[in-house]
Design a protein around this motif. Structure first.
Motif, PDB file in Angstrom:
ATOM      1  N   GLU A  37       5.611  -4.319  -2.544  1.00  0.00           N
ATOM      2  CA  GLU A  37       6.023  -2.944  -2.788  1.00  0.00           C
ATOM      3  C   GLU A  37       4.862  -2.038  -2.391  1.00  0.00           C
ATOM      4  N   ALA A  38       5.093  -1.178  -1.407  1.00  0.00           N
ATOM      5  CA  ALA A  38       4.037  -0.317  -0.877  1.00  0.00           C
ATOM      6  C   ALA A  38       4.357   1.143  -1.164  1.00  0.00           C
ATOM      7  N   GLU A  39       3.296   1.932  -1.223  1.00  0.00           N
ATOM      8  CA  GLU A  39       3.430   3.366  -1.475  1.00  0.00           C
ATOM      9  C   GLU A  39       4.163   4.043  -0.322  1.00  0.00           C
ATOM     10  N   THR A  40       3.865   3.617   0.905  1.00  0.00           N
ATOM     11  CA  THR A  40       4.508   4.163   2.103  1.00  0.00           C
ATOM     12  C   THR A  40       5.083   3.024   2.917  1.00  0.00           C
ATOM     13  N   ARG A  53      -4.648  -4.325  -7.596  1.00  0.00           N
ATOM     14  CA  ARG A  53      -3.796  -3.689  -6.603  1.00  0.00           C
ATOM     15  C   ARG A  53      -4.546  -3.569  -5.279  1.00  0.00           C
ATOM     16  N   GLY A 113      -1.205   2.595   1.915  1.00  0.00           N
ATOM     17  CA  GLY A 113      -1.449   3.111   0.577  1.00  0.00           C
ATOM     18  C   GLY A 113      -1.453   2.012  -0.472  1.00  0.00           C
ATOM     19  N   ARG A 114      -1.357   2.467  -1.724  1.00  0.00           N
ATOM     20  CA  ARG A 114      -1.391   1.519  -2.842  1.00  0.00           C
ATOM     21  C   ARG A 114      -0.197   0.564  -2.759  1.00  0.00           C
ATOM     22  N   THR A 115      -0.497  -0.707  -2.912  1.00  0.00           N
ATOM     23  CA  THR A 115       0.485  -1.756  -2.648  1.00  0.00           C
ATOM     24  C   THR A 115       0.374  -2.842  -3.711  1.00  0.00           C
TER      25      THR A 115
END
Length: 824
Positions: free
Chosen positions: A84-87, A53, A142-144
């Motif tokens: 797909e990203a966290e933000t 990730r 963020g996590r992506t």
């Protein structure tokens, strides 16, 4: 930190093999974890977590180039990003370098492609692009997880929609940047041309740069038909009930054949090769093996992928050829590994739906003794968009003389494959075409089975014939040689030549040793202004073996009677008969045939004019082939549109029959060229129909119960019942001034008569007897215009029957129609 495309592809392979957790590029329904069309990727200011990730920062960027084959061959490419990203507070951006570096003026926001996580943008003239850079500008943090990142040819409709939606300022900036890039490239090439003016290479490179960008042949992926895409999604989505149904049916099979999938491999994109093999591993039918022959691919990655996948799955067998022998030798090497009852041919970058092999096994079980099977097919691009379904009819060797209708999914009995010696060297590019022609010569018609469902997804890649036949001209030359080789083996007086469109063939007829006499039978009533040009066009051909039999149905016009009297004096070429009975087209034809002396008959309307100078040569050639029973032609309205090119039965008004391709422009190219190709039909119109007099007599001639309509359809059905073929030759061309001499059935009395004759046809032949094997059951029975039905008339055998919609009879509006054409 830096990460190359090779590193990203390796991550995908590890994840596809179940290693590394969710990973950087996880398997996804639309993209299956793809990286494609990119080169030289570099990642900046980005953190890679332990399981692949990412963590995006405000300055995160991914730079890359476009693969050379795309840059050289596409007018425009599309970047598709599944992320797909966290933000997410805004879209990612793409900076395009057309030679002046990455600048704010040429940085554009990607647009959403759906309601989920897919983003995209089109990049015009990729040949002049020096680099691309994805930028996130703190809008995705963020996590992506990046599921897919690919560059592919633009879909033209989507490209235009994108350009029209683009703000005017962005559109102007993009256009200016493109023009600046073109000018910069020309400036660079100008210096090279000046330095080596005697050489053609720099000038050719410059011409190619402009020509390939502006004149790319079929560069865009096929546009998707929403109706077909929706139908395909419904049919291909398997439920647990469907899988249980297939398992139960498999247990009831009389035989469960081992299917050997033959796959020659040469330097494919590794991710696409893996996708192809994964599609096999998802098959619901378990008795298969994959036989792979790598034809000395220069890339170690290809061989490594094959070894790794074979180590995971004992059903995968492979051989690495020491030298490159091209596709025929490689295919034979793969087939030599086979142990199965049947060979299934598959390219190394295409896909099979999960139920494909089960459906093949089901068809083998339902057709004991079958030796060749083929299915419908469609195309799929790198984005997963399906388009251009080829919904075929029953096997037709005459249609094979125009294009390879067998192709995908092609299945051969292994014993048959071995008996013909496998693939022949020298026919590369059309080796499967040549194989099908040689195999069909050894099969009875009942041994060649059409599966009327899409079981093959042909990948659209640059350079592939799925993108257009002109992509591989050498393949077309090999196809013509294969067809001519077949003609020689069969002793047919035919020659394969270039057709009206790239990649399709036409047939030139040759003279026969013993040309037969021909009697043209023409019923008529009055209308000398129609009859005179018809006869002049026939007599103008100067055929010494021609006789014209005119059956006059009680003409009373003085000018017509005088003209007929003059014709009676030409006793060597013309016979004039008189009938004073009520009009009955069948009876008039039978009267004329009884008087005819020719060995070949031509039933012809009085309102036609010949356009083809070789009309009779073509008819003689076709009818020298023993199993050809009737030959129709291509009839055009005076304004040039098609009036008739074959008849489809079981569809149209009353569900009896309708003219194929009626109303199309003469040169219109539809249904994979079937609108212009030689082919079989159930029937042809008696407005122009050649047949042997002996065959006419053997079936009892025209049925006089059909006074006006459907008499020709009934005649052709009786010929087919005797095992004779009915073909339509586009080289036999006439003008047909339909409805001039008698008018169309528009008044209530004629509509009642038409309905009565339709009822007589249904009573005689039944719905099953009228079902047209050449009109795919996925098309609506409302007409012969190839409109998709809401649900196929032949249900997909892999679906749980309880989930299928109840059979529904479609109400077909009654319109005035004359199936025989125009009566006098």
């Amino acid at each position: 930190m830096g990460l190359t495309i090779k590193g990203l592809s390796a991550a995908i392979r590890r994840i596809g093999a179940g290693q590394g957790g969710d990973g950087l590029f996880r398997q996804a329904p639309h993209f299956a974890g793809q990286v494609a069309g990119l080169v030289d990727a570099r990642i900046e200011d980005l953190t890679v977590l332990g399981k692949g990730r990412l963590v995006l920062h405000p300055g995160s960027r991914i730079s890359f180039g476009i693969k050379r084959y795309l840059a050289l061959s596409a007018l425009s490419v599309q970047l598709v990003l599944d992320i797909e990203a966290e933000t997410v507070t805004g879209p990612p951006h793409l900076a395009i370098d057309y030679g002046a570096g990455h600048t704010p003026e040429l940085t554009f926001a990607l647009r959403r492609l759906d309601a989920g996580s897919r983003w995209g943008i089109h990049v015009p003239l990729p040949h002049f692009v020096r680099g691309l850079r994805l930028e996130f500008h703190g809008l995705m943090l963020g996590r992506t997880e990046i599921r897919a990142c690919l560059v592919q040819r633009s879909d033209l409709r989507d490209l235009l929609d994108h350009l029209f939606r683009m703000p005017d300022l962005d559109r102007r900036r993009l256009t200016l940047g493109k023009v600046a890039g073109v000018l910069a490239a020309i400036e660079r090439e100008r210096d090279a041309v000046a330095e080596d003016a005697a050489a053609e290479r720099p000038q050719a490179a410059l011409a190619a740069a402009v020509g390939q960008g502006l004149l790319a042949d079929l560069a865009q992926s096929a546009p998707s038909d929403p109706a077909y895409a929706a139908l395909a999604e419904r049919l291909d989505r398997l439920t647990e009930a469907d899988r249980a149904w297939m398992d139960a049916e498999t247990a009831r099979f009389a035989r469960r054949p081992l299917l050997s999938v033959v796959m020659p491999v040469y330097e494919p994109p590794v991710d696409l090769l893996e996708e192809a093999i994964r599609s096999l591993q998802r098959q619901t039918y378990p008795r298969w093996e994959l036989c792979v022959a790598d034809d000395a691919s220069p890339s170690f990655a290809v061989r490594d992928a094959i070894r790794r996948l074979a180590a995971e799955d004992p059903r995968i067998r492979y051989v690495f050829r020491e030298r490159n022998g091209h596709i025929s030798e490689a295919s034979n090497s793969a087939a030599a590994l086979a142990r199965g009852d049947y060979l299934v041919l598959m390219d190394n970058d295409d896909l099979l739906p999960d139920h494909a092999l089960w459906t093949v096994a089901h068809a083998i079980d339902r057709n004991p003794g079958c030796r060749m099977l083929f299915s419908d097919e469609d195309k799929i691009n790198l984005e997963g968009r399906r388009a251009q379904p080829y919904l075929k009819g029953a096997f037709d060797r005459f249609l094979m003389y125009g294009h390879n209708m067998f192709t995908h999914l092609g299945v051969y009995e292994r014993a048959l494959f071995e008996a013909v010696g496998g693939f022949r060297v020298g026919y590369e590019g059309s080796q499967d075409y040549d194989l099908a022609l040689r195999c069909m010569e050894r099969c009875a018609e009942a041994e060649i089975v059409h599966i009327p469902h899409v079981l093959y997804r042909w990948r659209q890649l640059p350079g592939s014939t799925s993108m257009g036949a002109s992509q591989k001209s050498y393949a077309f030359e090999a196809a013509k040689r294969a067809i001519n080789s077949h003609f020689e083996r069969q002793g047919y007086p035919l020659e394969s030549v270039d057709g009206p469109f790239a990649g399709i063939a036409a047939v030139r007829t040759l003279g026969v040793r013993d040309p037969k006499t021909i009697s043209v039978v023409i019923p008529t009533r009055n209308g000398v202004d129609l009859l005179r040009p018809c006869l002049e066009s026939l007599l103008g051909l100067g055929d010494p073996l021609l006789e014209i039999v005119i059956v006059d149905n009680f003409s009373d016009d003085p000018e017509t009677l005088a003209y007929l009297e003059r014709l009676r004096r030409d006793r060597e070429r013309v016979v004039v008969l008189r009938s004073e009975t009520e009009f009955n087209f069948s009876q008039l034809c039978n009267l004329g045939v009884a008087r005819a002396r020719g060995e070949i008959l031509c039933l012809l309307n009085n309102d036609t004019e010949v356009l083809s100078l070789d009309l009779f040569q073509r008819a003689r050639a076709w009818l020298s082939i023993p199993d050809v029973g009737a030959v129709g032609g291509r009839l055009l309205y005076p304004h040039g549109a098609v009036q008739h090119f074959g008849v489809y039965t079981g569809v149209g008004p009353y569900g009896i029959a309708t003219h194929a391709h009626a109303g199309r422009a003469d040169g219109e190219h539809v249904q994979f060229s079937k609108s212009v190709l030689l082919q079989q039909f159930v029937a042809v119109t008696a407005a122009c129909c050649f047949l042997r007099k002996a065959d006419y007599a053997a079936v009892g001639g025209m049925d006089e119960d059909f006074a006006v309509a459907y008499n020709d359809v009934d005649l052709c059905l009786r010929l087919r019942k005797r095992g004779l073929k009915v073909i339509c030759d586009p080289g036999i061309r006439l003008v047909h001034k339909e409805s001039v001499s008698r008018g169309r059935d528009v008044d209530p009395t004629k509509v009642v008569r038409l309905r009565r004759e339709a009822e007589r046809m249904e009573a005689r032949w039944g719905r099953a007897g009228l079902r047209d094997p050449f009109y795919n059951p996925a098309f609506s029975p409302r007409g012969g215009d190839f409109e998709l039905a809401e649900f196929p008339r032949v249900p997909p055998p892999w679906k749980d029957p309880t989930s299928l919609p109840a059979a529904r009879v479609e109400e077909v509006p009654v319109v005035a129609v004359e199936l025989r054409g125009t009566a006098p």
